[in-house]
Design a protein around this motif. Structure first.
Motif, PDB file in Angstrom:
ATOM      1  N   LEU A  82       0.829  -1.204   0.000  1.00  0.00           N
ATOM      2  CA  LEU A  82       0.000   0.000   0.000  1.00  0.00           C
ATOM      3  C   LEU A  82       0.865   1.256   0.000  1.00  0.00           C
ATOM      4  O   LEU A  82       0.556   2.255  -0.656  1.00  0.00           O
ATOM      5  CB  LEU A  82      -0.921  -0.020   1.223  1.00  0.00           C
ATOM      6  CG  LEU A  82      -1.818   1.191   1.457  1.00  0.00           C
ATOM      7  CD1 LEU A  82      -2.935   1.225   0.422  1.00  0.00           C
ATOM      8  CD2 LEU A  82      -2.420   1.146   2.861  1.00  0.00           C
ATOM      9  N   LEU A  83       1.995   1.195   0.714  1.00  0.00           N
ATOM     10  CA  LEU A  83       2.854   2.368   0.855  1.00  0.00           C
ATOM     11  C   LEU A  83       3.627   2.689  -0.420  1.00  0.00           C
ATOM     12  O   LEU A  83       4.087   3.811  -0.599  1.00  0.00           O
ATOM     13  CB  LEU A  83       3.835   2.150   2.007  1.00  0.00           C
ATOM     14  CG  LEU A  83       3.196   1.942   3.384  1.00  0.00           C
ATOM     15  CD1 LEU A  83       4.263   1.620   4.422  1.00  0.00           C
ATOM     16  CD2 LEU A  83       2.400   3.174   3.805  1.00  0.00           C
ATOM     17  N   ALA A 132      -6.479  -7.920  -2.926  1.00  0.00           N
ATOM     18  CA  ALA A 132      -6.068  -8.312  -4.281  1.00  0.00           C
ATOM     19  C   ALA A 132      -5.762  -7.086  -5.125  1.00  0.00           C
ATOM     20  O   ALA A 132      -4.803  -7.088  -5.915  1.00  0.00           O
ATOM     21  CB  ALA A 132      -7.166  -9.156  -4.931  1.00  0.00           C
ATOM     22  N   GLY A 133      -6.563  -6.032  -4.985  1.00  0.00           N
ATOM     23  CA  GLY A 133      -6.334  -4.810  -5.742  1.00  0.00           C
ATOM     24  C   GLY A 133      -5.029  -4.130  -5.374  1.00  0.00           C
ATOM     25  O   GLY A 133      -4.304  -3.609  -6.241  1.00  0.00           O
ATOM     26  N   ILE A 134      -4.699  -4.135  -4.073  1.00  0.00           N
ATOM     27  CA  ILE A 134      -3.447  -3.537  -3.612  1.00  0.00           C
ATOM     28  C   ILE A 134      -2.245  -4.287  -4.191  1.00  0.00           C
ATOM     29  O   ILE A 134      -1.248  -3.693  -4.601  1.00  0.00           O
ATOM     30  CB  ILE A 134      -3.387  -3.537  -2.067  1.00  0.00           C
ATOM     31  CG1 ILE A 134      -4.420  -2.554  -1.494  1.00  0.00           C
ATOM     32  CG2 ILE A 134      -1.994  -3.165  -1.574  1.00  0.00           C
ATOM     33  CD1 ILE A 134      -4.569  -2.638   0.011  1.00  0.00           C
ATOM     34  N   LEU A 135      -2.348  -5.611  -4.239  1.00  0.00           N
ATOM     35  CA  LEU A 135      -1.224  -6.439  -4.667  1.00  0.00           C
ATOM     36  C   LEU A 135      -1.126  -6.609  -6.185  1.00  0.00           C
ATOM     37  O   LEU A 135      -0.112  -7.088  -6.688  1.00  0.00           O
ATOM     38  CB  LEU A 135      -1.326  -7.829  -4.023  1.00  0.00           C
ATOM     39  CG  LEU A 135      -1.336  -7.876  -2.495  1.00  0.00           C
ATOM     40  CD1 LEU A 135      -1.454  -9.315  -2.014  1.00  0.00           C
ATOM     41  CD2 LEU A 135      -0.091  -7.231  -1.912  1.00  0.00           C
ATOM     42  N   PHE A 136      -2.182  -6.232  -6.894  1.00  0.00           N
ATOM     43  CA  PHE A 136      -2.277  -6.504  -8.328  1.00  0.00           C
ATOM     44  C   PHE A 136      -1.080  -5.972  -9.116  1.00  0.00           C
ATOM     45  O   PHE A 136      -0.524  -6.660  -9.982  1.00  0.00           O
ATOM     46  CB  PHE A 136      -3.575  -5.911  -8.880  1.00  0.00           C
ATOM     47  CG  PHE A 136      -3.774  -6.111 -10.348  1.00  0.00           C
ATOM     48  CD1 PHE A 136      -4.115  -7.353 -10.845  1.00  0.00           C
ATOM     49  CD2 PHE A 136      -3.621  -5.056 -11.242  1.00  0.00           C
ATOM     50  CE1 PHE A 136      -4.306  -7.546 -12.211  1.00  0.00           C
ATOM     51  CE2 PHE A 136      -3.809  -5.237 -12.596  1.00  0.00           C
ATOM     52  CZ  PHE A 136      -4.152  -6.485 -13.083  1.00  0.00           C
ATOM     53  N   LEU A 220      -4.655   0.123   6.436  1.00  0.00           N
ATOM     54  CA  LEU A 220      -3.735  -0.700   7.218  1.00  0.00           C
ATOM     55  C   LEU A 220      -4.485  -1.520   8.268  1.00  0.00           C
ATOM     56  O   LEU A 220      -4.163  -2.692   8.495  1.00  0.00           O
ATOM     57  CB  LEU A 220      -2.681   0.177   7.903  1.00  0.00           C
ATOM     58  CG  LEU A 220      -1.456   0.589   7.089  1.00  0.00           C
ATOM     59  CD1 LEU A 220      -0.512   1.432   7.934  1.00  0.00           C
ATOM     60  CD2 LEU A 220      -0.718  -0.628   6.547  1.00  0.00           C
ATOM     61  N   VAL A 221      -5.472  -0.908   8.903  1.00  0.00           N
ATOM     62  CA  VAL A 221      -6.281  -1.632   9.900  1.00  0.00           C
ATOM     63  C   VAL A 221      -7.017  -2.791   9.235  1.00  0.00           C
ATOM     64  O   VAL A 221      -7.024  -3.923   9.730  1.00  0.00           O
ATOM     65  CB  VAL A 221      -7.281  -0.678  10.586  1.00  0.00           C
ATOM     66  CG1 VAL A 221      -8.269  -1.469  11.457  1.00  0.00           C
ATOM     67  CG2 VAL A 221      -6.539   0.338  11.444  1.00  0.00           C
ATOM     68  N   ALA A 370      -7.306   2.524  -2.579  1.00  0.00           N
ATOM     69  CA  ALA A 370      -7.670   1.522  -1.576  1.00  0.00           C
ATOM     70  C   ALA A 370      -8.852   1.994  -0.729  1.00  0.00           C
ATOM     71  O   ALA A 370      -9.772   1.222  -0.426  1.00  0.00           O
ATOM     72  CB  ALA A 370      -6.466   1.216  -0.679  1.00  0.00           C
ATOM     73  N   PHE A 371      -8.837   3.268  -0.360  1.00  0.00           N
ATOM     74  CA  PHE A 371      -9.951   3.817   0.431  1.00  0.00           C
ATOM     75  C   PHE A 371     -11.242   3.797  -0.381  1.00  0.00           C
ATOM     76  O   PHE A 371     -12.290   3.337   0.090  1.00  0.00           O
ATOM     77  CB  PHE A 371      -9.615   5.247   0.860  1.00  0.00           C
ATOM     78  CG  PHE A 371     -10.750   5.956   1.544  1.00  0.00           C
ATOM     79  CD1 PHE A 371     -11.010   5.745   2.882  1.00  0.00           C
ATOM     80  CD2 PHE A 371     -11.581   6.824   0.835  1.00  0.00           C
ATOM     81  CE1 PHE A 371     -12.066   6.384   3.517  1.00  0.00           C
ATOM     82  CE2 PHE A 371     -12.635   7.468   1.453  1.00  0.00           C
ATOM     83  CZ  PHE A 371     -12.872   7.252   2.809  1.00  0.00           C
TER      84      PHE A 371
END
Length: 405
Positions: A82-83, A132-136, A220-221, A370-371
């Motif tokens: 994410l970062l 999955a979207g974050i890691l795509f 993150l939470v 992500a949000f």
């Protein structure tokens, strides 16, 4: 200590060492990508590595001894991912403020004992789709890097496939070794960048902003609770350990809070590497497998102290190797997240919306993909769920009328 020495075994030693090496071979790569995208200095990156390593070490050793269970602690790989996209837009000081907020929320969840209740109310498909979207982009980045380093990337990809067929547990480690050898053979390994040195913690004064809290803290939470602690607890339960979740969550959040000003973005239960220490490979007797957790913690401690050396080691590797290694290391996580997102037919459309929004990398009103993926996904889940409930109610009412006739 006498009990520890009595329960010590070579198999537990090997399991703990391998689990730690795999953690550094895979998830650590994502942190280097995040640091590179943000333009962080070697000193700040070294402090970040020190913080997550020392935190994982202390928690792993302490909790394993306390509960006599092989508890492996690691940093959040999806959180690191994410970062990669957010740190260029948000200052490191604001990011640290967001880390503090995120871990304070997780601590409250742990202390309240509300973990199981929260997870029960949160649509699993939405959480999996966001992950999955974050890691795509990491998965696609593997194949994008083929253009500039085809020999290197194809060699790593072939190694991954062969090892997943023959030695799946060591696939990521083998990919790193082969990638390093190919880089050395082709003259892409920059040996002059390698230095030997201890890590020096660097204090980062936190700053708090609404944008950082919404873009970093809340995702993150979500990722920590659903993408890390849930599978981590599942590994323990599958191995027959009934350790309560609340104290593990609370301890991880407390350590993360203390280490956040030095760069730690979040510590949590490991899942993939934990499976190595909780299985029969660590010891035939489940009561003695906790030694693997202690050994893993000691390995974290040693490697964390030499964080500056680790930073220079990864800095000597070509960027394409890092990108390919990150993508291959996250294949399992991406596949698992996609499977979870599509598992429930009723939530499939809402999960797809969450995945597409998150993977798009879009930004709206200063808030990250992500949000918005989470917001759009939950909204779709509620609206589509309400429609299905209305249809079910009408069908039930028609059925009652038919019976009355």
């Amino acid at each position: 200590m006498k009990t520890l020495f009595h329960d010590f075994s070579l198999s537990a030693l090997v399991a703990g060492c391998i689990a730690t090496l795999i953690s550094y071979a895979g998830p650590l790569v994502i942190i280097f990508q995040a640091a590179d995208s943000a333009g962080l200095s070697h000193a700040l990156l070294s402090s970040w590595v020190w913080a997550i390593s020392i935190g994982s070490a202390v928690l792993g050793i302490g909790l394993s001894l306390r509960y006599r269970v092989p508890l492996v602690i690691a940093w959040s790989a999806p959180g690191s991912a994410l970062l990669v996209t957010l740190l260029p837009q948000i200052s490191l000081n604001e990011a640290v403020g967001a880390y503090l907020v995120a871990n304070l929320i997780i601590l409250l969840v742990g202390l309240s004992g509300a973990f199981d209740r929260i997870i029960g109310r949160l649509p699993a498909a939405i959480s999996a789709a966001m992950l999955a979207g974050i890691l795509f982009s990491f998965g696609t980045g593997l194949f994008v890097s083929l253009k500039s380093q085809p020999v290197l990337v194809l060699a790593m990809f072939a190694t991954y496939l062969i090892c997943k067929r023959l030695l799946p547990r060591y696939a990521v480690m083998a990919v790193l070794l082969v990638g390093g050898l190919v880089a050395f053979a082709t003259g892409e390994l920059h040996g002059e960048a390698l230095v030997i040195g201890l890590a020096v913690p660097v204090w980062i004064t936190p700053e708090f902003s609404l944008a950082a809290i919404l873009n970093i803290a809340l995702p993150l939470v979500m990722v920590a609770l659903t993408g890390q602690f849930v599978p981590g607890m599942a590994v323990l339960r599958n191995a027959g350990y009934q350790t309560p979740a609340s104290p593990l969550i609370s301890a991880s959040a407390t350590a993360s809070l203390l280490l956040a000003p030095f760069g730690c973005h979040g510590l949590n239960l490991a899942a993939i590497t934990a499976a190595i220490c909780t299985g029969r490979e660590a010891h035939e007797d489940p009561r003695k497998r906790y030694v693997a957790g202690v050994v893993g913690g000691l390995c974290y401690l040693l490697l964390g102290l030499f964080g500056a050396t680790l930073v220079s080691l990864f800095g000597a590797l070509p960027k394409e190797l890092i990108a390919a290694l990150a993508g291959l290391a996250l294949f399992g996580a991406i596949g698992g997240a996609l499977a979870g997102a599509m598992a429930v037919p009723e939530d499939r459309e809402a999960a797809l919306i969450t995945f597409l929004v998150t993977a798009s990398g879009m930004s709206l009103l200063g808030l990250s993909a992500a949000f918005w993926g989470l917001i759009f996904g939950i909204a779709a889940h509620l609206l589509l769920g309400a429609r299905r409930n209305n249809q079910a109610s009408r069908a039930e009412a028609l059925g009652e009328r038919e019976v009355a006739r």
